[in-house]
Design a protein around this motif. Sequence first.
Motif: not given
Length: 370
Positions: A172-176
């Motif tokens: 998972s990443l914090r920013e799209e």
Amino acid sequence: MKSITVTYHYGRNYGATLQAYALQRTLLELGCDNELLELRYSPQKSKSSGRSPIAVLRKWYLQHLRNKRREEMATLTKLFKEFTQARLKLTRQYASMEELLDDPPKVELMITGSDQVWNLAGRAEFVPARFLQFGAEDVRRISFAASIEKLTYTDEQKATVRRYLEAFDDISLREESARQYIESFANVRAERILDPVFLLDAEQWRELAVAPRIDAPYILCYQVQRNHNLERVARRLRRATGYRIVSICNSPIKWIRADHSFFDVGLEEFLGFYANAACVVSASFHGTAFGLVFGKPTYGMIKEGSQNRIKEILDLCELSQFVVSDTDKLTNLPSPIVDAQTLRHKLETEREKSIKFIQRNLNSKRSVDR
């Protein structure tokens, strides 16, 4: 289940320390024993190059500020150390990547995230650790809201990251923007989730907060680097509201002219300042994030043309009108009013998504085909 988290959690950095606290607290409450991996980075060299008059003057001025605010900086360092000792669980300290490879923590789950853990432009010594390139092969590896400073990996760096991510079970990443970037060159699927500070709601953060030393209404300003529009926005809000400007500093540098500038704010009082602010002006991602957590009108200052993490979180919260670029003329500055109930509902929905990501990985085993 026993786990470790690889993140930035040290130094006089409010966001780094509090995001680490929030994720660890959430894991512990979900029944997962967790420690933060304690890496001992070598001292960072100054970025000033050569002996040009400007470089010499800058170095002298910074040393002058350190001497001027030596006592306040010592107090701040002490407060951060006390918070870490009292509220964070840490592994033993590792002095090198070789030491970590030789004797890794014995765990069932390894987590990396969030703030800039996949930034390859900074310190290189523990980059493999931040991509979980250590430990037994049967240990489950995930990223939680990992973030990248700039989406500008070289082809060689992309190949390295692609190889590192083959060992991950969930990403998972914090920013799209970062999620799309990783998927564009790596053979993985990823999702976007919130930064760990959003795992706790305003009431949970208030349990930790202490009353700030200012009891009159104030405009809270927080930044970690210069942004020329930040002071202009704060002063315009001061004229409109009559409220004082309060600036929190985590370095000897006084970025703006404020009615009150504080250089010795502990983490509990930092939260108290946010909980009691009338509105927030920030050029920091986590400075913006805490404004949103507490439901405050939050003006996020961004640099045009850069990867705008602040813009993404304000857009996600449907508060794009509060994004202020460094090129803006401030002709349409919105009033400091937000629908706190709508904002809270939006964050609750996103928080549930982040919690489900954690629960899914606590209930899963290591993929057998890896």
